[in-house]
Design a protein around this motif. Structure first.
Motif, PDB file in Angstrom:
ATOM      1  N   ARG A 190      45.431  48.574  43.221  1.00 18.50           N
ATOM      2  CA  ARG A 190      46.557  47.848  42.624  1.00 18.50           C
ATOM      3  C   ARG A 190      46.149  47.155  41.328  1.00 18.50           C
ATOM      4  O   ARG A 190      46.900  47.150  40.345  1.00 18.50           O
ATOM      5  CB  ARG A 190      47.069  46.800  43.619  1.00 18.50           C
ATOM      6  N   ALA A 191      44.964  46.557  41.335  1.00 15.03           N
ATOM      7  CA  ALA A 191      44.484  45.884  40.122  1.00 15.03           C
ATOM      8  C   ALA A 191      44.310  46.887  38.987  1.00 15.03           C
ATOM      9  O   ALA A 191      44.616  46.584  37.822  1.00 15.03           O
ATOM     10  CB  ALA A 191      43.164  45.174  40.408  1.00 15.03           C
ATOM     11  N   ILE A 243      47.185  36.535  30.526  1.00 20.56           N
ATOM     12  CA  ILE A 243      46.856  35.467  31.474  1.00 20.56           C
ATOM     13  C   ILE A 243      47.269  35.856  32.890  1.00 20.56           C
ATOM     14  O   ILE A 243      46.515  35.673  33.854  1.00 20.56           O
ATOM     15  CB  ILE A 243      47.523  34.143  31.057  1.00 20.56           C
ATOM     16  N   LEU A 244      48.468  36.409  33.033  1.00 20.16           N
ATOM     17  CA  LEU A 244      48.947  36.819  34.354  1.00 20.16           C
ATOM     18  C   LEU A 244      48.060  37.919  34.939  1.00 20.16           C
ATOM     19  O   LEU A 244      47.725  37.889  36.131  1.00 20.16           O
ATOM     20  CB  LEU A 244      50.398  37.299  34.254  1.00 20.16           C
ATOM     21  N   LEU A 245      47.661  38.881  34.097  1.00 17.35           N
ATOM     22  CA  LEU A 245      46.809  39.967  34.582  1.00 17.35           C
ATOM     23  C   LEU A 245      45.432  39.451  34.993  1.00 17.35           C
ATOM     24  O   LEU A 245      44.920  39.811  36.062  1.00 17.35           O
ATOM     25  CB  LEU A 245      46.659  41.042  33.507  1.00 17.35           C
ATOM     26  N   ARG A 252      41.253  38.230  38.945  1.00 15.17           N
ATOM     27  CA  ARG A 252      40.278  37.289  39.494  1.00 15.17           C
ATOM     28  C   ARG A 252      40.477  37.128  41.005  1.00 15.17           C
ATOM     29  O   ARG A 252      39.510  36.971  41.758  1.00 15.17           O
ATOM     30  CB  ARG A 252      40.398  35.927  38.800  1.00 15.17           C
ATOM     31  N   ARG A 253      41.705  37.152  41.445  1.00 15.10           N
ATOM     32  CA  ARG A 253      41.970  37.079  42.885  1.00 15.10           C
ATOM     33  C   ARG A 253      41.414  38.310  43.586  1.00 15.10           C
ATOM     34  O   ARG A 253      40.787  38.209  44.643  1.00 15.10           O
ATOM     35  CB  ARG A 253      43.469  36.967  43.139  1.00 15.10           C
ATOM     36  N   VAL A 254      41.655  39.486  42.999  1.00 14.46           N
ATOM     37  CA  VAL A 254      41.149  40.724  43.595  1.00 14.46           C
ATOM     38  C   VAL A 254      39.620  40.730  43.576  1.00 14.46           C
ATOM     39  O   VAL A 254      38.974  41.135  44.550  1.00 14.46           O
ATOM     40  CB  VAL A 254      41.709  41.952  42.845  1.00 14.46           C
ATOM     41  N   LEU A 255      39.031  40.273  42.475  1.00 12.47           N
ATOM     42  CA  LEU A 255      37.576  40.239  42.352  1.00 12.47           C
ATOM     43  C   LEU A 255      36.953  39.336  43.416  1.00 12.47           C
ATOM     44  O   LEU A 255      35.918  39.658  44.000  1.00 12.47           O
ATOM     45  CB  LEU A 255      37.184  39.754  40.958  1.00 12.47           C
ATOM     46  N   VAL A 264      36.596  46.150  38.576  1.00 12.19           N
ATOM     47  CA  VAL A 264      37.611  45.114  38.366  1.00 12.19           C
ATOM     48  C   VAL A 264      37.025  43.973  37.535  1.00 12.19           C
ATOM     49  O   VAL A 264      37.693  43.419  36.659  1.00 12.19           O
ATOM     50  CB  VAL A 264      38.141  44.588  39.718  1.00 12.19           C
ATOM     51  N   GLU A 265      35.750  43.628  37.783  1.00 10.26           N
ATOM     52  CA  GLU A 265      35.096  42.584  36.998  1.00 10.26           C
ATOM     53  C   GLU A 265      35.014  42.971  35.521  1.00 10.26           C
ATOM     54  O   GLU A 265      35.268  42.151  34.633  1.00 10.26           O
ATOM     55  CB  GLU A 265      33.697  42.312  37.532  1.00 10.26           C
TER      56      GLU A 265
END
Length: 289
Positions: A12-13, A130-132, A137-140, A148-149
Motif C-alpha cells: 500500500r505504501a 507531508i501526508l505521504l 513513517r507509520r508503515v516503516l 519504504v525507508e
C-alpha cells in the motif's frame, strides 16, 4: 488481520508513493513551464526521479515478499536493497544534472515569470508530501522495510526541496541569483540522500553485520539460559524484512542429544521473540564442565 500484515502495508505504501509522485510531477511540470525557475526544475526533476524510484520500489517490494523457492532458499529479500542502490545512483545522476543547470543560470541569470501560480503549486506539493511521509513513517515503524525507508527519505528531502523552491520564487523577484543558489542547496540535499540510501543498501547486499547493540542483545539472550556456558562465532545479516542469525553455543558434554536439542529450541525461540521472523541456526559445542 491480513490487511495489516507487513507485506500488505508495504504494498500500500508503494502504491501511495507512485500515485503521489505522478500527481506532483504533473503539477510541477506545469509550474516550471510557466515560471522557468531552475529551482522549480530541480524540484520537478526530483519528482520525476521519485516516480521512477517509487515504481522500482513497488516492483522490488512485490519481488522481495515472494516466498522462498527451490532456487532462492533464503528468499528474495535482497530485491529491496538492490532497488535502494539503484535509487541512490539515479539520485546522484539527477544531482549532477541540476548542478549543471544551476551553474548555467548563475552565469546567465534569467528573470522568473508567473511565480504566483508556481507558489500555489509548491504549497499543494508540500501538503501532499507531508501526508505521504506521515503514512510511510507509520508503515516503516510496523515493517522496518528498507524500500519504504528509502522512499520516505526521498520525500522527506522533497519537503526541504519544496521549501527551497518557495524561497527561490519569492527572493528571485529582487535577487535573480537566489534561484540557482537555492537549486545548488537542493543538489546538496540530494547528494546526502543518495549517500545514505546507497550505504544502507550496500550494507545489506554485502551481508553487513547487525549493529553491535543487536549482537550484544543476541548474546545476552542466549547466555541467559542456565545450561548455556558461552556463545561464540555469532554471525548476523539482513535481507529486506528477513534477519539471519547463526551462533555456536557451548553446552555440557554430558548432556544427552535430547537435552541439548531442548536447550537449543528454547534459546532459538527466545531470539525469535526478540527478532520476529528471524531465521536462527544454532550449533551446539560440547565442553567439559
Amino acid at each position: 488481520m491480513a490487511e495489516h500484515a507487513p507485506g500488505a502495508l508495504m504494498k500500500r505504501a508503494a502504491i501511495a508513493s507512485v500515485a503521489v509522485s505522478l500527481f506532483l510531477m504533473a503539477i510541477k511540470a506545469g509550474a516550471y513551464f510557466a515560471s522557468h525557475s531552475v529551482a522549480m526544475l530541480a524540484s520537478l526533476a526530483d519528482s520525476a526521479l521519485d516516480l521512477f524510484a517509487s515504481a522500482l520500489n513497488m516492483f522490488a517490494i512485490r519481488h522481495a515478499l515472494a516466498p522462498a523457492d527451490a532456487e532462492h532458499r533464503f528468499g528474495h529479500g535482497k530485491a529491496e536493497p538492490l532497488a535502494g542502490l539503484a535509487q541512490s545512483a539515479f539520485i546522484a545522476a539527477s544531482a549532477l544534472f541540476l548542478s549543471l543547470q544551476a551553474v548555467q543560470r548563475i552565469v546567465m541569470p534569467e528573470p522568473l515569470d508567473n511565480s504566483l501560480p508556481a507558489l500555489a503549486v509548491m504549497c499543494v506539493s508540500i501538503l501532499a508530501t507531508i501526508l505521504l511521509v506521515f503514512y510511510q513513517r507509520r508503515v516503516l515503524a510496523l515493517t522496518g522495510s528498507l524500500a519504504v525507508e528509502a522512499d520516505s527519505t526521498h520525500y522527506t528531502s522533497d519537503l526541504i526541496t519544496n521549501v527551497g523552491v518557495i524561497a527561490a520564487l519569492i527572493l528571485a523577484s529582487w535577487w535573480p541569483l537566489a534561484d540557482p543558489l537555492i537549486a545548488l542547496c537542493v543538489v546538496g540535499v540530494l547528494v546526502w540522500t543518495a549517500w545514505g540510501v546507497g550505504r544502507r543498501s550496500l550494507d545489506q547486499l554485502m551481508d553487513h553485520e547487525l549493529p553491535e547493540e543487536d549482537r550484544d542483545r543476541i548474546r545476552r539472550i542466549a547466555e541467559s539460559h542456565a545450561s548455556v556456558k558461552n556463545v561464540h562465532d555469532l554471525k548476523t545479516r539482513e535481507a529486506g524484512l528477513s534477519t539471519f542469525i547463526q551462533l555456536h553455543m557451548a553446552l555440557d558434554h554430558a548432556m544427552t542429544l535430547a537435552e541439548a536439542h531442548a536447550v537449543s529450541e528454547g534459546v532459538e525461540q527466545a531470539i525469535r521473540d526478540a527478532y520476529p521472523g528471524a531465521e536462527v541456526i544454532i550449533h551446539q559445542d560440547p565442553v567439559s564442565s
